[in-house]
Design an enzyme around this catalytic site. Structure first.
Site, PDB file in Angstrom:
ATOM      1  N   HIS A   1       0.066  11.736  -8.749  1.00 36.23           N
ATOM      2  CA  HIS A   1      -1.044  12.845  -8.697  1.00 36.23           C
ATOM      3  C   HIS A   1      -2.473  12.249  -9.158  1.00 36.23           C
ATOM      4  CE1 HIS A   1      -2.539  17.091  -9.356  1.00 36.23           C
ATOM      5  NE2 HIS A   1      -3.200  16.519 -10.480  1.00 36.23           N
ATOM      6  N   ASP A  45      -6.067  12.783  -9.707  1.00 31.31           N
ATOM      7  CA  ASP A  45      -7.336  13.729 -10.202  1.00 31.31           C
ATOM      8  C   ASP A  45      -8.748  13.058  -9.937  1.00 31.31           C
ATOM      9  OD1 ASP A  45      -5.871  15.836 -11.490  1.00 31.31           O
ATOM     10  OD2 ASP A  45      -5.289  14.526 -12.845  1.00 31.31           O
ATOM     11  N   HIS A  77      -5.850  15.615  -6.067  1.00 30.84           N
ATOM     12  CA  HIS A  77      -6.741  17.018  -6.778  1.00 30.84           C
ATOM     13  C   HIS A  77      -7.749  16.779  -6.698  1.00 30.84           C
ATOM     14  CE1 HIS A  77      -6.471  19.708 -10.582  1.00 30.84           C
ATOM     15  NE2 HIS A  77      -7.159  20.108  -9.450  1.00 30.84           N
ATOM     16  N   MET A  82     -11.254  17.816  -7.715  1.00 33.63           N
ATOM     17  CA  MET A  82     -11.908  18.722  -8.696  1.00 33.63           C
ATOM     18  C   MET A  82     -13.751  18.423  -8.420  1.00 33.63           C
ATOM     19  SD  MET A  82      -9.721  18.510 -12.062  1.00 33.63           S
ATOM     20  CE  MET A  82      -8.786  16.909 -11.205  1.00 33.63           C
ATOM     21  N   MET A 115      -3.377  25.754 -12.187  1.00 39.87           N
ATOM     22  CA  MET A 115      -3.968  24.986 -13.212  1.00 39.87           C
ATOM     23  C   MET A 115      -3.416  26.066 -14.330  1.00 39.87           C
ATOM     24  SD  MET A 115      -5.885  22.396 -12.564  1.00 39.87           S
ATOM     25  CE  MET A 115      -5.997  22.080 -14.347  1.00 39.87           C
ATOM     26  N   GLY A 119     -10.472  19.227 -15.852  1.00 37.92           N
ATOM     27  CA  GLY A 119     -11.447  18.431 -16.391  1.00 37.92           C
ATOM     28  C   GLY A 119     -10.881  17.421 -17.242  1.00 37.92           C
ATOM     29  N   PHE A 120     -10.021  17.590 -18.183  1.00 32.10           N
ATOM     30  CA  PHE A 120      -9.391  16.567 -18.881  1.00 32.10           C
ATOM     31  C   PHE A 120      -7.983  16.580 -19.072  1.00 32.10           C
ATOM     32  CE2 PHE A 120     -13.640  18.184 -20.133  1.00 32.10           C
ATOM     33  CZ  PHE A 120     -14.310  16.844 -20.300  1.00 32.10           C
ATOM     34  N   GLY A 121      -7.319  15.482 -19.433  1.00 33.95           N
ATOM     35  CA  GLY A 121      -5.866  15.490 -19.829  1.00 33.95           C
ATOM     36  C   GLY A 121      -5.534  15.916 -21.313  1.00 33.95           C
ATOM     37  N   GLY A 122      -4.512  16.133 -21.673  1.00 34.06           N
ATOM     38  CA  GLY A 122      -4.178  16.160 -23.023  1.00 34.06           C
ATOM     39  C   GLY A 122      -4.449  17.729 -23.602  1.00 34.06           C
ATOM     40  N   ASP A 168       0.009  22.309 -13.268  1.00 37.04           N
ATOM     41  CA  ASP A 168      -0.936  21.045 -13.524  1.00 37.04           C
ATOM     42  C   ASP A 168      -1.771  21.443 -15.099  1.00 37.04           C
ATOM     43  OD1 ASP A 168      -2.514  18.899 -13.802  1.00 37.04           O
ATOM     44  OD2 ASP A 168      -3.530  19.111 -12.153  1.00 37.04           O
ATOM     45  N   GLY A 177      -0.892  20.297 -19.494  1.00 37.31           N
ATOM     46  CA  GLY A 177      -0.080  20.474 -20.663  1.00 37.31           C
ATOM     47  C   GLY A 177       1.464  20.786 -20.360  1.00 37.31           C
ATOM     48  N   GLY A 201       0.358  13.925 -17.316  1.00 36.72           N
ATOM     49  CA  GLY A 201      -0.373  12.916 -17.353  1.00 36.72           C
ATOM     50  C   GLY A 201      -0.354  12.390 -18.985  1.00 36.72           C
ATOM     51  N   SER A 202      -0.545  12.768 -19.908  1.00 39.18           N
ATOM     52  CA  SER A 202      -0.500  12.331 -21.232  1.00 39.18           C
ATOM     53  C   SER A 202       0.972  12.253 -21.647  1.00 39.18           C
ATOM     54  CB  SER A 202      -1.280  13.123 -22.186  1.00 39.18           C
ATOM     55  OG  SER A 202      -1.351  14.232 -22.009  1.00 39.18           O
TER      56      SER A 202
HETATM   57  C1  DX5 Z   1      -6.830  18.334 -15.472  1.00 38.02           C
HETATM   58  C2  DX5 Z   1      -6.196  17.359 -14.490  1.00 38.02           C
HETATM   59  C3  DX5 Z   1      -4.905  17.455 -14.851  1.00 38.02           C
HETATM   60  C4  DX5 Z   1      -4.297  16.495 -16.161  1.00 38.02           C
HETATM   61  C5  DX5 Z   1      -3.134  16.629 -16.472  1.00 38.02           C
HETATM   62  O1  DX5 Z   1      -8.017  18.498 -14.989  1.00 38.02           O
HETATM   63  O2  DX5 Z   1      -5.964  18.233 -13.389  1.00 38.02           O
HETATM   64  O3  DX5 Z   1      -3.967  16.785 -13.850  1.00 38.02           O
HETATM   65  O4  DX5 Z   1      -4.563  15.281 -15.974  1.00 38.02           O
HETATM   66  O5  DX5 Z   1      -3.032  16.020 -17.827  1.00 38.02           O
HETATM   67  P1  DX5 Z   1      -2.152  16.423 -18.953  1.00 38.02           P
HETATM   68  O6  DX5 Z   1      -0.768  16.401 -18.423  1.00 38.02           O
HETATM   69  O7  DX5 Z   1      -2.233  15.563 -19.890  1.00 38.02           O
HETATM   70  O8  DX5 Z   1      -2.209  17.898 -19.295  1.00 38.02           O
HETATM   71 ZN    ZN Z   2      -4.715  17.512 -11.641  1.00 37.89          ZN
END
Ligand code: DX5
Ligand code: ZN
Length: 225
Positions: free
Chosen positions: A35, A37, A68, A70, A139, A144-147, A175, A177, A197-198
Site C-alpha cells: 500500500h 500512501d 492511495h 491523497m 478510511m 494524513g497520518f499512520g498510527g 485503511d 488503525g 502500517g504501524s
Molecule cells: C492514512 C493512510 C494509511 C496509514 C495506515 O492516511 O492512508 O494507509 O498509513 O497506517 P496505520 O495502519 O498505522 O493506521
Molecule cells: Zn492509505
C-alpha cells in the site's frame, strides 16, 4: 462471493532510509499487496512521497502495488503513477468535482480504478458509478497520518459497501488503525483487503513482519467465519 483476502502493508510506517529492503522483506513475510500512501500537504495535512519513489521500488517485488492518492487535484498525476508501475490507483471522492472522469482516466491508462471515502463521506456517493470502480477504500481514520485508532462506527459503513458491491468483482479495502483486534471487525463486515502500517512496521525485519502478518491474517479469517 468471497473475495480473496490480502494484507497490504503501508510503507508509510516503514524505514524510509531502506525502502527497497523493506518492500522485499514485507513481501517475503507474506504480504500480497504493498500500500503506497501519497500525500500532498494540501488535500491532507502531511507530505509523503511521489511517483519517482514508487518507480524505484517497483523492481523489489512482484506484489500488487496499491496506490492511495491523497492529493488534489489527482488527474494531472495519474499517468505518472501508472508509469511508476502502480496496479491499483485510488483517488479520493472528496478530492475533486469529477470523480467519474478520474476513474475513466485510470482505466484508460490500463490500471484498476479505486475510490477512497473519508469517514464522513457516505457509500451512496458511489451508487451511480459502481460499474466504473475496481476497488473501494474505506478510511477507518482521517487520512494524513499512520498510527491512529480505528473508528468503530465505520464497520457499519463497510457492510453497506459490501452490500453495494454484491457479486461485482470489486475489492473492498479498509485503511487505518488495523491491528489484530480490528482486522476481524473489518472482515466480518465484508472487507477483503486490509491495510496495516504501524502494526506491521513497529517490528523490524522479515521474522517480525511475518509474525504480525500471520496474526493479522488469522484474525481476518476469524472475522469471515
Ligand atoms: C492514512 C493512510 C494509511 C496509514 C495506515 O492516511 O492512508 O494507509 O498509513 O497506517 P496505520 O495502519 O498505522 O493506521
Ligand atoms: Zn492509505
Amino acid at each position: 462471493m468471497t473475495r480473496p483476502l490480502a494484507i497490504a502493508p503501508s510503507i508509510l510506517a516503514a524505514n524510509f532510509a531502506k525502502l527497497g529492503q523493506e518492500v522485499t522483506d514485507v513481501t517475503a513475510a507474506g504480504a500480497e499487496w504493498i500500500h503506497l500512501d501519497v500525500m500532498d500537504g494540501h488535500f491532507v495535512p502531511n507530505i509523503s512521497y511521489g511517483p519517482s519513489v514508487i518507480k524505484a521500488l517497483r523492481p523489489f517485488t512482484q506484489a500488487v502495488f496499491d496506490c492511495h492518492l491523497m492529493i488534489s487535484p489527482a488527474d494531472p498525476y495519474l499517468e505518472a503513477f501508472a508509469d511508476a508501475g502502480c496496479d491499483y490507483i485510488t483517488v479520493h471522492a472528496e478530492a475533486g468535482p469529477h470523480l467519474h472522469r478520474s476513474l475513466q482516466a485510470i482505466r484508460a491508462l490500463g490500471k484498476k480504478a479505486g475510490v477512497a471515502l473519508n469517514p464522513a463521506t457516505p457509500i451512496s456517493a458511489l451508487e451511480n458509478i459502481i460499474g466504473d470502480i475496481d476497488l473501494i477504500l474505506i478510511m477507518s481514520v482521517n487520512p494524513g497520518f499512520g498510527g491512529q485508532k480505528f473508528i468503530p462506527a465505520i464497520s457499519a459503513k463497510i457492510a453497506q459497501a459490501n452490500m453495494l458491491i454484491g457479486d461485482r468483482p470489486i475489492q473492498l479495502e479498509v485503511d487505518g488503525g488495523i491491528t489484530p483486534e480490528t482486522a476481524r471487525i473489518a472482515t466480518a463486515a465484508g472487507a477483503n483487503v486490509l491495510v496495516a502500517g504501524s502494526a506491521i512496521f513497529k517490528g523490524d525485519g522479515v521474522d517480525d513482519y511475518r509474525k504480525t502478518i500471520d496474526t493479522l491474517r488469522s484474525s481476518a479469517l476469524e472475522g469471515r467465519r
